[in-house]
Design a protein around this motif. Structure first.
Motif, mmCIF file in Angstrom:
data_model
loop_
_atom_site.group_PDB
_atom_site.id
_atom_site.type_symbol
_atom_site.label_atom_id
_atom_site.label_comp_id
_atom_site.label_asym_id
_atom_site.label_seq_id
_atom_site.Cartn_x
_atom_site.Cartn_y
_atom_site.Cartn_z
ATOM 1 N N TYR A 189 113.746 64.827 116.851
ATOM 2 C CA TYR A 189 112.498 64.242 116.356
ATOM 3 C C TYR A 189 111.890 65.013 115.193
ATOM 4 O O TYR A 189 111.071 64.463 114.460
ATOM 5 C CB TYR A 189 111.503 64.112 117.520
ATOM 6 C CG TYR A 189 111.854 62.948 118.427
ATOM 7 C CD1 TYR A 189 112.983 62.999 119.248
ATOM 8 C CD2 TYR A 189 111.082 61.796 118.451
ATOM 9 C CE1 TYR A 189 113.329 61.939 120.057
ATOM 10 C CE2 TYR A 189 111.422 60.730 119.269
ATOM 11 C CZ TYR A 189 112.541 60.803 120.060
ATOM 12 O OH TYR A 189 112.882 59.747 120.860
ATOM 13 N N GLU A 190 112.292 66.243 115.003
ATOM 14 C CA GLU A 190 111.820 66.992 113.827
ATOM 15 C C GLU A 190 112.261 66.306 112.534
ATOM 16 O O GLU A 190 111.708 66.544 111.466
ATOM 17 C CB GLU A 190 112.381 68.428 113.852
ATOM 18 C CG GLU A 190 111.715 69.366 114.864
ATOM 19 C CD GLU A 190 112.339 69.295 116.263
ATOM 20 O OE1 GLU A 190 112.911 68.247 116.638
ATOM 21 O OE2 GLU A 190 112.236 70.297 116.995
ATOM 22 N N LYS A 219 117.443 72.111 120.494
ATOM 23 C CA LYS A 219 118.191 72.391 119.261
ATOM 24 C C LYS A 219 117.508 73.462 118.400
ATOM 25 O O LYS A 219 116.310 73.678 118.501
ATOM 26 C CB LYS A 219 118.301 71.102 118.450
ATOM 27 C CG LYS A 219 119.096 70.008 119.160
ATOM 28 C CD LYS A 219 119.048 68.696 118.388
ATOM 29 C CE LYS A 219 120.115 67.739 118.911
ATOM 30 N NZ LYS A 219 120.105 66.466 118.170
HETATM 31 N N1 MTE Z 1 115.744 69.554 120.359
HETATM 32 C C1 MTE Z 1 114.772 69.512 119.429
HETATM 33 N N2 MTE Z 1 114.383 70.654 118.850
HETATM 34 N N3 MTE Z 1 114.170 68.349 119.051
HETATM 35 C C2 MTE Z 1 114.504 67.156 119.630
HETATM 36 O O1 MTE Z 1 113.930 66.118 119.286
HETATM 37 N N4 MTE Z 1 115.932 66.009 121.279
HETATM 38 C C3 MTE Z 1 116.566 66.192 122.593
HETATM 39 C C4 MTE Z 1 117.647 67.270 122.578
HETATM 40 N N5 MTE Z 1 117.181 68.435 121.854
HETATM 41 C C5 MTE Z 1 115.535 67.156 120.627
HETATM 42 C C6 MTE Z 1 116.155 68.404 120.943
HETATM 43 C C7 MTE Z 1 117.132 64.941 123.091
HETATM 44 S S1 MTE Z 1 115.995 63.777 123.591
HETATM 45 C C8 MTE Z 1 118.489 64.741 123.207
HETATM 46 S S2 MTE Z 1 119.107 63.365 123.991
HETATM 47 C C9 MTE Z 1 119.464 65.703 122.649
HETATM 48 O O2 MTE Z 1 118.817 66.751 121.944
HETATM 49 C C10 MTE Z 1 120.404 64.976 121.694
HETATM 50 O O3 MTE Z 1 121.398 65.839 121.220
HETATM 51 P P1 MTE Z 1 122.519 65.245 120.214
HETATM 52 O O4 MTE Z 1 121.792 64.587 119.089
HETATM 53 O O5 MTE Z 1 123.339 66.408 119.751
HETATM 54 O O6 MTE Z 1 123.324 64.259 121.003
#
Ligand code: MTE
Length: 314
Positions: A73-74, A231
């Motif tokens: 979402y960032e 992430k």
């Molecule tokens: N981490 C961060 N910093 N920001 C995010 O929006 N989304 C999460 C997670 N980690 C997210 C995050 C969600 S909702 C999911 S389903 C997974 O990351 C998706 O990982 P992918 O895109 O590698 O499949």
């Protein structure tokens, strides 16, 4: 509490102490085997995971989907936004600060973390599930490789994670409309975090992790729903209180702290009994497959939750 897997020979198990010493010289045997001892609730427990536990027989999701259909979402709300809008993000240089209830707070530079394991021992193929799922060949190493050296204190019970905040490079963190509060945060219980299947991924499909997948380092907890996989991690903090997690803050009735994959506990707005496998062909696009308890890793992780009501602690 005893953990066991059916696919491990005792001769394949390397005691944790030996394994940690050997990390420096990178002379682990061909079949990676990790033995660790946990002391959750005061009980010594033995735990073993073999190389084969990191791999699943399922066909990997095509690379174009793994790096083109993301939640980050960032970079925006759409599944294609992260790939399209993360080009300005600079994932180097990078470091992760590990602090809180530890004897030796440490800031790990990315290049030092990459030296912990040789690349050929960092390939894992694991399922990743939400209402949709992928089978992803991650390149990563156990999170415990950062937790053990900092020496968690006996009072530490949880691990909190924090993502980067950098509005100048992350369009989703700019402007009047903010989809989520920043930084994105997550948490695990310390025993979950020390489980050998809890990974920090630094690559995918044999390549350096692309920005949209959480460059340069992100969490992968394969027995939990995808949102736990935070992430672009900058900080890991050991604590005695359950950490906040972003989706629980945003929608507490929909997303819990544990988020263990469980086909019998449904999301209030959809069934979680089956999942749409991205990139696989079915009659109407991707095919649906039954969801497995703990995403198929019950043999390895069910022991973490003995005696817990998984309907209440969802
Ligand atoms: N981490 C961060 N910093 N920001 C995010 O929006 N989304 C999460 C997670 N980690 C997210 C995050 C969600 S909702 C999911 S389903 C997974 O990351 C998706 O990982 P992918 O895109 O590698 O499949």
């Amino acid at each position: 509490m005893t953990y066991k897997t059916s696919r491990i020979l005792s001769s394949e198990i390397t005691p944790a102490k030996v394994w940690l010493q050997r990390r420096d010289v990178l002379t682990m045997g061909a079949a990676l085997a990790i033995g660790a001892s946990l002391t959750q609730s005061g009980h010594a427990a033995s735990l073993a995971v073999s190389r084969s536990d990191y791999n699943v027989p399922d066909k990997p999701t095509p690379k174009k989907d793994v790096i083109g259909y993301n939640n980050f979402y960032e970079f925006g709300l759409g599944k294609e936004d992260p790939a399209a809008k993360s080009g300005d993000f600079k994932a180097l240089p990078w470091s992760v600060k590990v602090d809180g209830m530890v004897a030796r707070p440490t800031t790990f530079a990315l290049e030092d973390m990459l030296k912990l394991f040789p690349p050929q021992e960092r390939v894992y193929r694991m399922r990743c599930v939400e209402a949709w799922s992928m089978v992803i060949p991650w390149d990563g190493f156990p999170l415990s490789a950062l937790l053990d050296p900092v020496e968690p204190l006996g009072s530490a019970k949880y691990v909190a994670f924090e993502s980067i905040v950098r509005p100048s490079e992350m369009p989703g963190q700019r402007g009047a409309f903010q989809s989520l509060p920043w930084p994105y945060v997550e948490g695990l219980r310390l025993d979950e975090a020390r489980h050998p299947l809890a990974l920090l991924a630094v690559g995918v499909y044999g390549e350096t992790l692309p920005n949209q997948n959480g460059a340069p380092i992100r969490l992968v907890v394969p027995w939990k729903y995808g949102f736990k996989g935070i992430k672009s991690i900058v900080r890991i903090t050991l604590t005695d209180k359950p950490p906040k997690n972003t989706w629980n803050l945003a929608a507490p009735s929909e997303y819990g702290f544990f988020a263990n994959v469980n086909p019998s506990v449904h999301h209030p707005r959809w069934s979680q009994a089956s999942e749409r496998r991205i990139g696989s062909s079915g009659l109407f696009g991707s095919s649906r497959v039954p969801t497995l308890m703990f995403n198929g890793y019950a043999d390895q992780v069910a022991g973490l939750y003995g005696g817990m009501d998984l309907q209440a602690s969802f």
